[in-house]
Design an enzyme around this catalytic site. Structure first.
Site, mmCIF file in Angstrom:
data_model
loop_
_atom_site.group_PDB
_atom_site.id
_atom_site.type_symbol
_atom_site.label_atom_id
_atom_site.label_comp_id
_atom_site.label_asym_id
_atom_site.label_seq_id
_atom_site.Cartn_x
_atom_site.Cartn_y
_atom_site.Cartn_z
ATOM 1 N N GLU A 59 0.821 -1.211 0.000
ATOM 2 C CA GLU A 59 0.000 0.000 0.000
ATOM 3 C C GLU A 59 0.856 1.263 0.000
ATOM 4 O O GLU A 59 0.513 2.260 -0.644
ATOM 5 C CB GLU A 59 -0.945 0.001 1.214
ATOM 6 C CG GLU A 59 -1.967 -1.121 1.215
ATOM 7 C CD GLU A 59 -2.847 -1.123 -0.025
ATOM 8 O OE1 GLU A 59 -3.158 -0.026 -0.537
ATOM 9 O OE2 GLU A 59 -3.212 -2.212 -0.482
ATOM 10 N N HIS A 62 1.838 2.319 -3.446
ATOM 11 C CA HIS A 62 0.835 3.196 -4.062
ATOM 12 C C HIS A 62 0.923 4.620 -3.494
ATOM 13 O O HIS A 62 0.846 5.600 -4.228
ATOM 14 C CB HIS A 62 -0.577 2.659 -3.786
ATOM 15 C CG HIS A 62 -0.885 1.349 -4.442
ATOM 16 N ND1 HIS A 62 -0.702 1.129 -5.790
ATOM 17 C CD2 HIS A 62 -1.373 0.188 -3.925
ATOM 18 C CE1 HIS A 62 -1.074 -0.113 -6.075
ATOM 19 N NE2 HIS A 62 -1.481 -0.696 -4.967
ATOM 20 N N ASP A 161 -5.444 -3.705 -8.558
ATOM 21 C CA ASP A 161 -4.524 -2.839 -9.290
ATOM 22 C C ASP A 161 -4.577 -3.100 -10.791
ATOM 23 O O ASP A 161 -4.423 -2.182 -11.600
ATOM 24 C CB ASP A 161 -3.096 -3.051 -8.779
ATOM 25 C CG ASP A 161 -2.966 -2.716 -7.301
ATOM 26 O OD1 ASP A 161 -3.682 -1.805 -6.843
ATOM 27 O OD2 ASP A 161 -2.155 -3.357 -6.607
#
Length: 372
Positions: A59, A62, A161
């Protein structure tokens, strides 16, 4: 996210754990204890913590990629099915969205590579199948799971994703809205497949299917609203007839106003009708329990409500509602006086009215244009 607890922050992004995540760890510990005793329980718990550390790193891949494009990243929440990083907005430029989407799986590729090269891990399928067993070493299981995370997340369907990568590629030719519709449809079809397989293989897939379906539908709806609101004046979706509160009046007076109207949010204004906060119905009920009916409205209202000119566009107001996580946007005149409110509910009602109109009908600034 409701029912989540802040456990700290990393590089300015709050890390939260959902209560179901804690219950999941307790269940893993108990199930492992029942199968193999204390050693198996401790080993199983440590493995799950290491696994979710890899998910958290995914995470933050990202998050750091999004920050490179100027996107704020308030928090990340750990759930039993993985992590959810909250970005204030998803970049609409295909190249930016592509890089943000692949940054997460890229982190898992790096972790797996390091475990294999430096730790001598064996990421074979048999080790992936043995994640709930002590037969395989912890490092082998971690390497196998990280490779699985890459493959699973790259399924070309929202909200994985891979769905965002697919949208970014489609958007180059089809535009952001149409690309979202296609990726969301694939996501919902994938959810049905997960649910069907889960009936016969693993019930966990059913919960994943529900999450995937709802997330895909939500993404498509949000993009549709933004597209529709792009050329609409903010006045088309704002409330202009509403009851107001003053900062110094007691909660019990606010409750009386609540019972006499159908409003959900009440603007709190000063003597010059300038917005100083918003008090919601839920805030009032909570205040009655926490501070009592005689407490002033100013003590429990939400402050720092964003303001917009009445000449602004609805798209900007909707973006603020998404990014700032506030109950409303105050619409003001040239003198700064409150003349309207825009909330998620008013935007949704505007969308429903617009969709109900025939294609050759124009009713107000948000109606369909002829031939649209």
């Amino acid at each position: 996210m409701p029912w989540s607890v802040n456990i700290g922050s990393i590089a300015g992004t709050a890390v939260r754990i959902h209560v179901t995540f804690v219950l999941f760890l307790v269940w893993i510990f108990g199930a492992s204890w029942a199968q193999g005793g204390v050693d198996a329980a401790v080993s199983g718990l440590v493995f799950m913590l290491l696994l979710f550390a890899c998910v958290l790193a995914h995470e933050f891949g990202h998050i750091f990629a999004a920050r490179a494009f100027g996107v704020a990243t308030p928090d990340v929440t750990l759930l039993p099915i993985g992590g959810v990083a909250r970005l204030e907005r998803i970049p609409e430029a295909p190249g930016e969205e592509f890089l943000v989407a692949v940054a997460g799986p890229a982190v898992n590729v790096v972790i797996a590579f390091l475990l294999i090269v430096l730790g001598g891990a064996d990421p074979s399928i048999r080790n992936l199948a043995a994640v709930d067993s002590t037969a395989a070493s912890m490092i082998d299981k971690l390497a196998a799971v990280n490779i699985f995370l890459v493959l699973f997340n790259m399924i070309p369907a929202f909200p994985m994703d891979g769905g965002r990568v697919l949208r970014a590629l489609l958007a180059v030719k089809l535009g952001h809205v149409r690309a979202t519709e296609i990726a969301a449809w694939i996501g919902q079809a994938t959810a049905f497949a997960f649910g069907f397989i889960g009936l016969f293989v693993n019930p966990m897939l059913i919960f994943i299917a529900i999450f995937v379906y709802l997330a895909a539908a939500s993404e498509a709806q949000l993009v549709a609203i933004r597209a529709i609101s792009r050329d609409v004046p903010v006045a088309a979706a704002m409330i202009t007839r509403f009851a107001t509160l003053s900062p110094d009046e007691p909660i019990e007076a606010a409750i009386e106003t609540l019972l006499s109207t159908s409003q959900q949010e009440f603007p709190v204004v000063d003597g010059e009708r300038r917005l100083v906060g918003v008090l919601s119905r839920a805030d009032m009920i909570r205040a009655l329990k926490d501070v009592g009916p005689q407490a002033p409205v100013a003590e429990v209202m939400t402050t720092d409500i964003p303001l917009m000119s009445h000449r602004g566009r609805l798209e900007a107001a909707f973006a603020i509602l998404q990014e700032k996580q506030k109950p409303a946007v105050g619409i003001v005149d040239a003198a700064g006086r409150l003349i309207g409110l825009v909330t998620s509910e008013t935007v949704g009602e505007m969308l429903m009215v617009r969709e109900a109109l025939p294609k050759n009908t124009r009713l107000g600034p948000w109606g369909r244009a002829a031939g649209a």
